[in-house]
Write a protein that holds these residues in place. Structure first.
Motif: not given
Length: 224
Positions: A12-15, A34-35, A55-56, A62-63
């Motif tokens: 899920t984090p990858s998606i 800002q997110l 997000m990590q 670097g994005l």
């Protein structure tokens, strides 16, 4: 005793990271934005745990940048960072082309030439969005064909940064067919098995794009 762990589908984090990466590249989440965790979690329909992990990942790529006591923000690329990005892209794509020339150059060239046809159709119609999509597909296909997971991982981040530049770049190509011709020449050289020519054309292609982006002297033109 089991030797292998079960094969898992994409996490899920990858998606989530992929969705955020695409939105950033397309300018749907603009540079400097800002997110907000709450809003994003609700919009994506996920809990905060996998969102934070995603997000990590983008922060490590670097994005995104973390500003203490303020939160996470999409990077704003300076002129120097745009230059560095193109240096890295040139290195990755030249390395990929060298690997391709050792095995299946004709097949890959055929794939690239089919994408060039799509680019030409978009150029004939003046369809900027389709041109950009075909451009990204061309370069991602080139690197993916090298079958190097590390080159592909690096290239994915670089292409997201490139997408952030494309709106500005589109305005600096008075003749969109010039872009088609550049991509056609690279594919033709690959088909011919000419490693030196492929390398020279990739360097020229990247330098041309960089010059168009930074030649006007606007440091943050690449944030479009």
């Amino acid at each position: 005793m089991a030797i292998f762990d079960p094969v898992e589908r994409e996490s899920t984090p990858s998606i989530i990271a992929g969705k955020l990466r695409t939105a950033i590249g397309r300018g749907q989440i603009p540079a400097g934005s800002q997110l907000g965790e709450t809003e994003l979690a609700k919009e994506l329909g996920v809990s905060r745990g996998p969102l934070r992990e995603a997000m990590q990942r983008l922060t490590q790529e670097g994005l995104l940048i973390s500003i203490r006591n303020r939160g996470l923000f999409v990077i704003t690329m300076t002129e120097e960072e745009v230059r560095d990005m193109y240096v890295a892209r040139t290195a990755v794509e030249r390395a990929a082309s060298e690997l391709i020339l050792q095995k299946n150059a004709q097949d890959v060239a055929g794939q690239l030439l089919r994408i060039v046809k799509s680019m030409k159709k978009a150029a004939d119609k003046g369809d900027v969005d389709a041109m950009s999509e075909a451009d990204m597909e061309y370069h991602s296909t080139l690197v993916a064909a090298a079958e190097s997971p590390r080159l592909s991982r690096m290239h994915n981040t670089l292409l997201t940064e490139t997408r952030m530049c494309l709106t500005a770049l589109e305005r600096r190509y008075p003749n969109p067919h010039a872009r088609v011709e550049e991509h056609q020449a690279i594919a033709d050289a690959l088909a011919a098995g000419d490693q030196d020519l492929v390398g020279r054309l990739l360097i020229t292609h990247m330098e041309d794009a960089l010059e168009r982006l930074t030649g006007g002297g606007h440091a943050a033109a690449a944030t479009a």
